[in-house]
Design a protein around this motif. Structure first.
Motif, PDB file in Angstrom:
ATOM      1  N   ALA A 123     -10.327   4.688   7.224  1.00  0.00           N
ATOM      2  CA  ALA A 123      -9.977   3.518   8.039  1.00  0.00           C
ATOM      3  C   ALA A 123     -10.116   2.208   7.261  1.00  0.00           C
ATOM      4  O   ALA A 123      -9.725   1.152   7.766  1.00  0.00           O
ATOM      5  CB  ALA A 123     -10.868   3.470   9.276  1.00  0.00           C
ATOM      6  N   MET A 124     -10.625   2.269   6.073  1.00  0.00           N
ATOM      7  CA  MET A 124     -10.829   1.058   5.287  1.00  0.00           C
ATOM      8  C   MET A 124      -9.565   0.663   4.540  1.00  0.00           C
ATOM      9  O   MET A 124      -8.919   1.495   3.909  1.00  0.00           O
ATOM     10  CB  MET A 124     -11.978   1.258   4.294  1.00  0.00           C
ATOM     11  CG  MET A 124     -13.314   1.507   4.954  1.00  0.00           C
ATOM     12  SD  MET A 124     -14.647   1.661   3.731  1.00  0.00           S
ATOM     13  CE  MET A 124     -15.995   2.220   4.787  1.00  0.00           C
ATOM     14  N   MET A 125      -9.216  -0.610   4.637  1.00  0.00           N
ATOM     15  CA  MET A 125      -8.023  -1.131   3.979  1.00  0.00           C
ATOM     16  C   MET A 125      -8.367  -2.424   3.258  1.00  0.00           C
ATOM     17  O   MET A 125      -9.068  -3.272   3.806  1.00  0.00           O
ATOM     18  CB  MET A 125      -6.923  -1.412   5.002  1.00  0.00           C
ATOM     19  CG  MET A 125      -6.355  -0.176   5.660  1.00  0.00           C
ATOM     20  SD  MET A 125      -5.086  -0.591   6.909  1.00  0.00           S
ATOM     21  CE  MET A 125      -6.120  -0.806   8.350  1.00  0.00           C
ATOM     22  N   THR A 126      -7.866  -2.558   2.039  1.00  0.00           N
ATOM     23  CA  THR A 126      -8.023  -3.803   1.294  1.00  0.00           C
ATOM     24  C   THR A 126      -6.800  -4.677   1.557  1.00  0.00           C
ATOM     25  O   THR A 126      -5.669  -4.225   1.419  1.00  0.00           O
ATOM     26  CB  THR A 126      -8.164  -3.537  -0.211  1.00  0.00           C
ATOM     27  OG1 THR A 126      -9.302  -2.694  -0.431  1.00  0.00           O
ATOM     28  CG2 THR A 126      -8.348  -4.846  -0.969  1.00  0.00           C
ATOM     29  N   VAL A 127      -7.048  -5.913   1.939  1.00  0.00           N
ATOM     30  CA  VAL A 127      -5.962  -6.840   2.244  1.00  0.00           C
ATOM     31  C   VAL A 127      -5.613  -7.630   0.989  1.00  0.00           C
ATOM     32  O   VAL A 127      -6.475  -8.257   0.373  1.00  0.00           O
ATOM     33  CB  VAL A 127      -6.365  -7.803   3.372  1.00  0.00           C
ATOM     34  CG1 VAL A 127      -5.231  -8.788   3.661  1.00  0.00           C
ATOM     35  CG2 VAL A 127      -6.738  -7.028   4.621  1.00  0.00           C
ATOM     36  N   GLU A 128      -4.341  -7.612   0.606  1.00  0.00           N
ATOM     37  CA  GLU A 128      -3.884  -8.362  -0.562  1.00  0.00           C
ATOM     38  C   GLU A 128      -2.749  -9.292  -0.138  1.00  0.00           C
ATOM     39  O   GLU A 128      -1.755  -8.851   0.447  1.00  0.00           O
ATOM     40  CB  GLU A 128      -3.406  -7.407  -1.661  1.00  0.00           C
ATOM     41  CG  GLU A 128      -4.523  -6.485  -2.165  1.00  0.00           C
ATOM     42  CD  GLU A 128      -4.086  -5.600  -3.312  1.00  0.00           C
ATOM     43  OE1 GLU A 128      -2.960  -5.807  -3.832  1.00  0.00           O
ATOM     44  OE2 GLU A 128      -4.859  -4.687  -3.687  1.00  0.00           O
ATOM     45  N   GLU A 129      -2.911 -10.576  -0.421  1.00  0.00           N
ATOM     46  CA  GLU A 129      -1.886 -11.550  -0.055  1.00  0.00           C
ATOM     47  C   GLU A 129      -0.678 -11.396  -0.967  1.00  0.00           C
ATOM     48  O   GLU A 129      -0.814 -11.222  -2.175  1.00  0.00           O
ATOM     49  CB  GLU A 129      -2.444 -12.972  -0.151  1.00  0.00           C
ATOM     50  CG  GLU A 129      -1.477 -14.036   0.344  1.00  0.00           C
ATOM     51  CD  GLU A 129      -2.108 -15.400   0.457  1.00  0.00           C
ATOM     52  OE1 GLU A 129      -1.470 -16.295   1.023  1.00  0.00           O
ATOM     53  OE2 GLU A 129      -3.261 -15.570  -0.031  1.00  0.00           O
ATOM     54  N   LEU A 130       0.502 -11.477  -0.373  1.00  0.00           N
ATOM     55  CA  LEU A 130       1.735 -11.295  -1.128  1.00  0.00           C
ATOM     56  C   LEU A 130       2.310 -12.636  -1.564  1.00  0.00           C
ATOM     57  O   LEU A 130       2.221 -13.632  -0.848  1.00  0.00           O
ATOM     58  CB  LEU A 130       2.770 -10.558  -0.280  1.00  0.00           C
ATOM     59  CG  LEU A 130       2.408  -9.113   0.101  1.00  0.00           C
ATOM     60  CD1 LEU A 130       3.523  -8.509   0.926  1.00  0.00           C
ATOM     61  CD2 LEU A 130       2.142  -8.268  -1.138  1.00  0.00           C
ATOM     62  N   VAL A 131       2.925 -12.622  -2.744  1.00  0.00           N
ATOM     63  CA  VAL A 131       3.614 -13.812  -3.238  1.00  0.00           C
ATOM     64  C   VAL A 131       4.917 -13.968  -2.482  1.00  0.00           C
ATOM     65  O   VAL A 131       5.451 -13.011  -1.917  1.00  0.00           O
ATOM     66  CB  VAL A 131       3.879 -13.706  -4.757  1.00  0.00           C
ATOM     67  CG1 VAL A 131       2.565 -13.643  -5.503  1.00  0.00           C
ATOM     68  CG2 VAL A 131       4.730 -12.483  -5.069  1.00  0.00           C
ATOM     69  N   MET A 132       5.460 -15.181  -2.518  1.00  0.00           N
ATOM     70  CA  MET A 132       6.642 -15.464  -1.714  1.00  0.00           C
ATOM     71  C   MET A 132       7.958 -15.415  -2.489  1.00  0.00           C
ATOM     72  O   MET A 132       9.023 -15.609  -1.923  1.00  0.00           O
ATOM     73  CB  MET A 132       6.503 -16.863  -1.088  1.00  0.00           C
ATOM     74  CG  MET A 132       5.272 -17.007  -0.199  1.00  0.00           C
ATOM     75  SD  MET A 132       5.269 -15.834   1.184  1.00  0.00           S
ATOM     76  CE  MET A 132       6.659 -16.449   2.111  1.00  0.00           C
ATOM     77  N   ASN A 133       7.891 -15.165  -3.794  1.00  0.00           N
ATOM     78  CA  ASN A 133       9.113 -15.278  -4.605  1.00  0.00           C
ATOM     79  C   ASN A 133       9.765 -13.926  -4.876  1.00  0.00           C
ATOM     80  O   ASN A 133      10.207 -13.645  -5.962  1.00  0.00           O
ATOM     81  CB  ASN A 133       8.794 -15.976  -5.929  1.00  0.00           C
ATOM     82  CG  ASN A 133       7.749 -15.224  -6.742  1.00  0.00           C
ATOM     83  OD1 ASN A 133       7.108 -14.323  -6.224  1.00  0.00           O
ATOM     84  ND2 ASN A 133       7.578 -15.612  -8.001  1.00  0.00           N
ATOM     85  N   ARG A 134       9.808 -13.078  -3.859  1.00  0.00           N
ATOM     86  CA  ARG A 134      10.481 -11.797  -4.015  1.00  0.00           C
ATOM     87  C   ARG A 134      11.984 -12.030  -4.171  1.00  0.00           C
ATOM     88  O   ARG A 134      12.569 -12.828  -3.451  1.00  0.00           O
ATOM     89  CB  ARG A 134      10.189 -10.923  -2.790  1.00  0.00           C
ATOM     90  CG  ARG A 134      10.759  -9.526  -2.881  1.00  0.00           C
ATOM     91  CD  ARG A 134      10.379  -8.720  -1.648  1.00  0.00           C
ATOM     92  NE  ARG A 134       8.946  -8.591  -1.565  1.00  0.00           N
ATOM     93  CZ  ARG A 134       8.261  -8.819  -0.448  1.00  0.00           C
ATOM     94  NH1 ARG A 134       8.863  -9.238   0.632  1.00  0.00           N
ATOM     95  NH2 ARG A 134       6.956  -8.645  -0.432  1.00  0.00           N
TER      96      ARG A 134
END
Length: 306
Positions: free
Chosen positions: A280-291
């Protein structure tokens, strides 16, 4: 017995949150229930222990740095004292006591007068300010609180990395829009998710790949609903585990979402854990906006790795 007040809190309605928290009215300095986000600095209250009795506390709004006290002219509770006052003979005493009313609810007693603090938490647009009420009834003034330190505010665009090192992606299988821990690239379109923070601290989450919100159905979490409206089975509560690692509690069944292998489906999101297990553990990673556009358009829907 209700939980003891923690160091930093937000005071909310006892019965239905509806985005209403105890806040200082800047014009009158009185304390009212008003619509505010739990994350607003205006509703953050610091609880300070009294020096004369461990049962008593001082309450101070962090944003204004003003302590709660009674206005002797009208019995209103106002937030305008610049320092705590332990002296019970002083009309400006800032001492309050938390009195447990149930497992989750409490009310505040104004120590100097011995009377209950009452305010309107019903959601009325003309909310009655908090005040000392000598003739308060049994259910008057009941409150709840949120431990500020437990609040988790996620970035608006994220990827969720599972315990297996893979990212949560949208996948079609068995005519459903499942979520599976199988993506290797967090910046791929299938692995992105939009987070919509709700005033009460809960979340709604939308899959980039399906452009659909997460929704609980029979313990599975699908990315299947285009507009959540007022559906409560689309709400999730983040619980911090450590650092950037969280668990998500599903509002629909009050259980934690986890990776599950079942009936030919592997590593799919399922709200079936009673506790925060490894899955149930998840690491949250913020995504960049320049896809780039090519990354979005050239990606095909992944299949299950059976």
């Amino acid at each position: 017995m209700s939980e003891k007040l923690t160091r930093y809190i937000v005071i909310t309605s006892a019965y239905n949150f509806s985005g209403r928290c105890a806040v200082r009215d800047e014009a009158s300095k009185s304390i009212v229930m008003a619509t505010q986000s739990l994350f607003s600095e205006k509703v953050k209250i610091e609880v300070e222990a009294s020096t004369i009795d461990e049962r008593y506390v001082h309450l101070r709004f962090s944003s204004s740095n003003r302590y709660w006290r009674r206005n002797p002219d009208n019995n209103l509770i106002v937030a305008e004292s610049t320092k705590p006052v332990d002296d019970l003979t002083d009309p400006s005493s800032t001492l309050f006591e938390q009195i447990s009313a149930s497992k989750t609810l409490f009310y505040l007693r104004h120590v100097q007068t011995g009377h209950r603090v009452v305010g309107d938490a019903s959601g009325s647009p003309d909310s009655t300010p908090f005040h000392v009420a000598p003739d308060a009834g049994q259910y008057d003034g009941l409150l709840n609180f949120v431990n500020w330190s437990t609040l988790v505010k996620l970035p608006s665009h994220v990827a969720f990395k599972g315990f297996n090192g893979s990212y949560l992606q949208g996948v079609w299988a068995e005519d459903h829009q499942y979520l599976q821990f199988a993506a290797e690239d967090r910046n791929s379109e299938v692995a992105g998710h939009r987070v919509f923070l709700q005033p009460d601290g809960s979340l709604r989450i939308r899959s980039d790949h399906f452009s659909r919100y997460w929704q609980y159905q029979h313990d599975w979490i699908y990315a299947s609903i285009p507009d959540p409206g007022h559906e409560t089975n689309t709400m999730f509560w983040p619980v911090r585990v450590d650092g950037d690692t969280i668990a998500l509690r599903c509002n629909a069944n009050n259980r934690f979402c986890k990776s599950l292998d079942y009936a030919g489906k592997t590593r799919c999101l399922n709200a079936g854990a009673d506790t925060i297990v490894n899955e149930a553990m998840m690491t949250v990673e913020e995504l960049v906006m320049n896809r780039t556009i090519s990354q979005v358009n050239n990606r095909t829907s992944p299949e299950f790795n059976l």
